[in-house]
Design a protein around this motif. Structure first.
Motif, PDB file in Angstrom:
ATOM      1  N   ILE A 111       0.871  -1.256  -0.129  1.00 30.33           N
ATOM      2  CA  ILE A 111      -0.210   0.272   0.040  1.00 30.33           C
ATOM      3  C   ILE A 111       0.912   1.152  -0.040  1.00 30.33           C
ATOM      4  O   ILE A 111       1.323   1.557   0.903  1.00 30.33           O
ATOM      5  CB  ILE A 111      -0.932   0.007   1.340  1.00 30.33           C
ATOM      6  N   ASP A 112       0.872   2.028  -1.045  1.00 30.38           N
ATOM      7  CA  ASP A 112       1.539   3.151  -1.303  1.00 30.38           C
ATOM      8  C   ASP A 112       0.611   4.364  -1.870  1.00 30.38           C
ATOM      9  O   ASP A 112       0.541   4.407  -3.032  1.00 30.38           O
ATOM     10  CB  ASP A 112       2.830   3.007  -2.137  1.00 30.38           C
ATOM     11  N   LEU A 113      -0.201   4.943  -0.963  1.00 29.52           N
ATOM     12  CA  LEU A 113      -1.257   6.037  -1.546  1.00 29.52           C
ATOM     13  C   LEU A 113      -0.947   7.402  -0.945  1.00 29.52           C
ATOM     14  O   LEU A 113      -0.519   7.556  -0.009  1.00 29.52           O
ATOM     15  CB  LEU A 113      -2.692   5.619  -0.960  1.00 29.52           C
ATOM     16  N   GLY A 114      -1.367   8.103  -2.066  1.00 28.07           N
ATOM     17  CA  GLY A 114      -1.231   9.717  -1.566  1.00 28.07           C
ATOM     18  C   GLY A 114       0.103  10.278  -1.248  1.00 28.07           C
ATOM     19  O   GLY A 114      -0.048  10.971  -0.362  1.00 28.07           O
ATOM     20  N   GLY A 115       1.034   9.764  -2.104  1.00 25.78           N
ATOM     21  CA  GLY A 115       2.432  10.478  -1.811  1.00 25.78           C
ATOM     22  C   GLY A 115       2.605  10.271  -0.291  1.00 25.78           C
ATOM     23  O   GLY A 115       3.614  10.936   0.255  1.00 25.78           O
ATOM     24  N   GLY A 116       2.180   9.465   0.591  1.00 23.21           N
ATOM     25  CA  GLY A 116       2.753   9.209   2.058  1.00 23.21           C
ATOM     26  C   GLY A 116       1.840  10.102   2.922  1.00 23.21           C
ATOM     27  O   GLY A 116       2.210  10.047   4.232  1.00 23.21           O
ATOM     28  N   TYR A 117       0.843  10.829   2.587  1.00 21.26           N
ATOM     29  CA  TYR A 117       0.156  11.502   3.264  1.00 21.26           C
ATOM     30  C   TYR A 117      -1.375  10.862   3.557  1.00 21.26           C
ATOM     31  O   TYR A 117      -1.399   9.659   3.325  1.00 21.26           O
ATOM     32  CB  TYR A 117      -0.184  12.902   2.723  1.00 21.26           C
ATOM     33  N   HIS A 118      -2.187  11.557   4.167  1.00 21.86           N
ATOM     34  CA  HIS A 118      -3.591  10.842   4.484  1.00 21.86           C
ATOM     35  C   HIS A 118      -3.492   9.592   5.374  1.00 21.86           C
ATOM     36  O   HIS A 118      -4.025   8.520   4.848  1.00 21.86           O
ATOM     37  CB  HIS A 118      -4.363  10.953   3.423  1.00 21.86           C
ATOM     38  N   PRO A 119      -2.943   9.797   6.630  1.00 23.51           N
ATOM     39  CA  PRO A 119      -2.879   8.241   7.291  1.00 23.51           C
ATOM     40  C   PRO A 119      -4.354   7.573   7.552  1.00 23.51           C
ATOM     41  O   PRO A 119      -4.419   6.460   7.805  1.00 23.51           O
ATOM     42  CB  PRO A 119      -2.111   8.557   8.607  1.00 23.51           C
ATOM     43  N   ASP A 120      -5.399   8.491   7.547  1.00 25.99           N
ATOM     44  CA  ASP A 120      -6.745   7.764   8.104  1.00 25.99           C
ATOM     45  C   ASP A 120      -7.084   7.266   7.051  1.00 25.99           C
ATOM     46  O   ASP A 120      -7.768   6.017   7.143  1.00 25.99           O
ATOM     47  CB  ASP A 120      -7.757   9.000   8.237  1.00 25.99           C
ATOM     48  N   THR A 121      -6.875   7.776   5.498  1.00 21.11           N
ATOM     49  CA  THR A 121      -7.200   6.871   4.314  1.00 21.11           C
ATOM     50  C   THR A 121      -6.482   5.691   4.371  1.00 21.11           C
ATOM     51  O   THR A 121      -7.284   4.461   3.834  1.00 21.11           O
ATOM     52  CB  THR A 121      -7.180   7.871   3.292  1.00 21.11           C
ATOM     53  N   VAL A 122      -5.321   5.657   4.536  1.00 19.60           N
ATOM     54  CA  VAL A 122      -4.438   4.623   4.268  1.00 19.60           C
ATOM     55  C   VAL A 122      -4.769   3.517   5.115  1.00 19.60           C
ATOM     56  O   VAL A 122      -4.813   2.390   4.939  1.00 19.60           O
ATOM     57  CB  VAL A 122      -3.040   4.987   4.260  1.00 19.60           C
ATOM     58  N   PHE A 123      -5.079   3.646   6.563  1.00 23.29           N
ATOM     59  CA  PHE A 123      -5.358   2.867   7.373  1.00 23.29           C
ATOM     60  C   PHE A 123      -6.763   2.169   7.115  1.00 23.29           C
ATOM     61  O   PHE A 123      -7.087   1.195   7.298  1.00 23.29           O
ATOM     62  CB  PHE A 123      -5.408   3.461   8.867  1.00 23.29           C
ATOM     63  N   LYS A 124      -7.667   2.914   6.711  1.00 26.12           N
ATOM     64  CA  LYS A 124      -8.889   2.367   6.331  1.00 26.12           C
ATOM     65  C   LYS A 124      -8.797   1.464   5.258  1.00 26.12           C
ATOM     66  O   LYS A 124      -9.416   0.681   5.095  1.00 26.12           O
ATOM     67  CB  LYS A 124     -10.104   3.412   5.855  1.00 26.12           C
ATOM     68  N   VAL A 125      -8.141   1.847   4.247  1.00 23.26           N
ATOM     69  CA  VAL A 125      -7.799   0.968   3.079  1.00 23.26           C
ATOM     70  C   VAL A 125      -6.980  -0.243   3.169  1.00 23.26           C
ATOM     71  O   VAL A 125      -7.347  -1.551   3.021  1.00 23.26           O
ATOM     72  CB  VAL A 125      -7.093   1.813   1.847  1.00 23.26           C
ATOM     73  N   PHE A 126      -6.074  -0.189   4.255  1.00 24.46           N
ATOM     74  CA  PHE A 126      -5.401  -1.327   4.823  1.00 24.46           C
ATOM     75  C   PHE A 126      -6.300  -2.173   5.564  1.00 24.46           C
ATOM     76  O   PHE A 126      -6.124  -3.371   5.397  1.00 24.46           O
ATOM     77  CB  PHE A 126      -4.178  -0.990   5.904  1.00 24.46           C
ATOM     78  N   TYR A 127      -7.178  -1.657   6.520  1.00 24.98           N
ATOM     79  CA  TYR A 127      -8.014  -2.564   7.313  1.00 24.98           C
ATOM     80  C   TYR A 127      -8.977  -3.162   6.684  1.00 24.98           C
ATOM     81  O   TYR A 127      -9.109  -4.387   6.726  1.00 24.98           O
ATOM     82  CB  TYR A 127      -8.803  -1.634   8.244  1.00 24.98           C
ATOM     83  N   ILE A 128      -9.819  -2.442   5.612  1.00 23.01           N
ATOM     84  CA  ILE A 128     -10.517  -3.363   4.753  1.00 23.01           C
ATOM     85  C   ILE A 128      -9.929  -4.350   3.702  1.00 23.01           C
ATOM     86  O   ILE A 128     -10.711  -5.564   3.745  1.00 23.01           O
ATOM     87  CB  ILE A 128     -11.655  -2.376   3.890  1.00 23.01           C
ATOM     88  N   TRP A 129      -8.969  -4.005   3.053  1.00 24.60           N
ATOM     89  CA  TRP A 129      -8.263  -4.891   2.095  1.00 24.60           C
ATOM     90  C   TRP A 129      -7.612  -5.905   2.853  1.00 24.60           C
ATOM     91  O   TRP A 129      -7.544  -7.261   2.228  1.00 24.60           O
ATOM     92  CB  TRP A 129      -7.220  -4.115   1.368  1.00 24.60           C
ATOM     93  N   SER A 130      -6.870  -5.864   3.797  1.00 23.26           N
ATOM     94  CA  SER A 130      -6.294  -6.806   4.607  1.00 23.26           C
ATOM     95  C   SER A 130      -7.250  -7.488   5.243  1.00 23.26           C
ATOM     96  O   SER A 130      -7.083  -8.920   5.390  1.00 23.26           O
ATOM     97  CB  SER A 130      -4.990  -6.266   5.599  1.00 23.26           C
TER      98      SER A 130
END
Length: 189
Positions: A111-130
């Motif tokens: 997972i490499d989203l948004g140039g390293g910003y937006h941790p809330d979105t990255v965590f939600k994506v991680f949670y759902i996908w993983s």
């Protein structure tokens, strides 16, 4: 624990080099123009890579990369949408054959989203996908998550041995997370 966090692109790519095996099945969320995808594809030369990104500049470059590499499948889509997760899940089930013999749908979730910003979105994506794919290993490139982890003091020890959060292994999306209905219009909670 097999969830690795990094922010520096060289550290992230070094983690890819150290963890990917030649036969791995990898889902890459946020491939952009495929610089990391090329590395992943070469490392998983007998495996397969499903790379996903919704940026317009990714389309022609990634389509070209897909045409020239038998082990790359590019999907131009937004990974925050439920139907994209469903599409990839069905594709992984096709690729896995007899899923009943496996615990996970992919070996590595990158997972490499948004140039390293937006941790809330990255965590939600991680949670759902993983939670859905149950990868053996997850790599996340995000500065905000590293800052959070390095700043936190832990009073309880909760440990996952896989590339997903085992404490939520088969629970799906908890009903108390109502904002997911704002995040994607396909989610029925």
């Amino acid at each position: 624990m097999v969830i690795k966090l990094s922010y520096d692109i060289d550290v992230y790519r070094n983690q890819l080099n150290n963890l990917i095996k030649s036969t791995d099945l990898i889902v890459e969320l946020g491939c952009h123009v495929g610089n990391s995808t090329k590395i992943i594809s070469n490392l998983a030369c007998d495996g397969y890579v499903i790379a996903i990104d919704n940026s317009p500049e990714a389309i022609s470059v990634m389509n070209n990369l897909e045409e020239n590499n038998d082990n790359i499948e590019f999907i131009s889509a937004d990974v925050r949408l439920h139907d994209v997760l469903e599409k990839v899940t069905h594709r992984l089930l096709e690729l896995n054959g007899d899923y009943s013999k496996k615990n996970s749908l992919c070996d590595i979730l990158s997972i490499d989203l948004g140039g390293g910003y937006h941790p809330d979105t990255v965590f939600k994506v991680f949670y759902i996908w993983s939670s859905t794919l149950k990868p053996k290993i997850t790599l996340i490139r995000n500065k905000g998550l590293i800052d959070f982890v390095n700043s936190a003091k832990f009073t309880e020890k909760i440990v996952s041995e896989e590339g997903y959060l085992q404490s939520y292994e088969n629970q799906g999306i908890p009903p108390q997370i109502k904002e997911f209905s704002l995040w994607t219009n396909s989610l029925d909670i």
